[in-house]
Design a protein around this motif. Sequence first.
Motif, mmCIF file in Angstrom:
data_model
loop_
_atom_site.group_PDB
_atom_site.id
_atom_site.type_symbol
_atom_site.label_atom_id
_atom_site.label_comp_id
_atom_site.label_asym_id
_atom_site.label_seq_id
_atom_site.Cartn_x
_atom_site.Cartn_y
_atom_site.Cartn_z
ATOM 1 N N ARG A 88 0.841 -1.211 0.000
ATOM 2 C CA ARG A 88 0.000 0.000 0.000
ATOM 3 C C ARG A 88 0.868 1.248 0.000
ATOM 4 O O ARG A 88 0.592 2.208 -0.727
ATOM 5 N N LEU A 89 1.917 1.239 0.813
ATOM 6 C CA LEU A 89 2.829 2.382 0.864
ATOM 7 C C LEU A 89 3.575 2.546 -0.462
ATOM 8 O O LEU A 89 3.786 3.668 -0.928
ATOM 9 N N LEU B 224 -0.742 5.275 5.541
ATOM 10 C CA LEU B 224 0.107 5.499 6.715
ATOM 11 C C LEU B 224 -0.585 5.061 7.998
ATOM 12 O O LEU B 224 0.043 4.484 8.883
ATOM 13 N N THR B 225 -1.878 5.312 8.090
ATOM 14 C CA THR B 225 -2.644 4.909 9.273
ATOM 15 C C THR B 225 -2.700 3.391 9.385
ATOM 16 O O THR B 225 -2.530 2.833 10.472
ATOM 17 N N TYR B 226 -2.919 2.718 8.271
ATOM 18 C CA TYR B 226 -2.940 1.246 8.282
ATOM 19 C C TYR B 226 -1.602 0.713 8.793
ATOM 20 O O TYR B 226 -1.553 -0.167 9.653
ATOM 21 N N ALA C 271 -6.056 11.940 1.556
ATOM 22 C CA ALA C 271 -6.796 10.884 2.254
ATOM 23 C C ALA C 271 -6.206 9.506 1.961
ATOM 24 O O ALA C 271 -6.089 8.672 2.865
ATOM 25 N N GLU C 272 -5.818 9.249 0.721
ATOM 26 C CA GLU C 272 -5.219 7.963 0.364
ATOM 27 C C GLU C 272 -3.861 7.786 1.048
ATOM 28 O O GLU C 272 -3.543 6.698 1.548
ATOM 29 N N TRP D 4 2.525 9.152 -6.174
ATOM 30 C CA TRP D 4 2.504 10.257 -5.212
ATOM 31 C C TRP D 4 1.670 11.443 -5.689
ATOM 32 O O TRP D 4 0.805 11.928 -4.961
ATOM 33 N N GLU D 5 1.924 11.910 -6.882
ATOM 34 C CA GLU D 5 1.237 13.104 -7.388
ATOM 35 C C GLU D 5 -0.252 12.864 -7.604
ATOM 36 O O GLU D 5 -1.063 13.774 -7.438
#
Length: 124
Positions: A33-34, A53-55, A47-48, A41-42
């Motif tokens: 995912r990261l 990062l939260t996951y 939110a994505e 990135w762009e």
Amino acid sequence: MYKQAAQAYQKASQTAVSPRELEANLLMKAAARLQLIKDEWEESSFAEKDEALTYNRRLWTVLVTSATDKDNPLPQEIKNNLGSLGIFVFKQTMAVLTDPTPEKLATLISINRMIAEGLRSQPE
């Protein structure tokens, strides 16, 4: 969301997959995912990026909490090392959030992949 991650972790751990393999799979999922966010990135929304990062942070919270538990049979040195690595992951996550650049994700991706590989290469 932490509750959902913990529930998913518990549910998945009840399958025929060993706990080590489950942890490795979850780390690889977070790394993927990261990596996707880094590669796109762009095009990725805040939110994505935040979701990926939260996951990862929640996964590491569960891993570190479990690994450093007083009832965990791991040697104390390994518990300490995992705790320190978890703190580093949390700090790196904050660094990405405070000054977002795709290059900063490389460290998190690499850590997840290396730990997953280590879990898969060690006998149970």
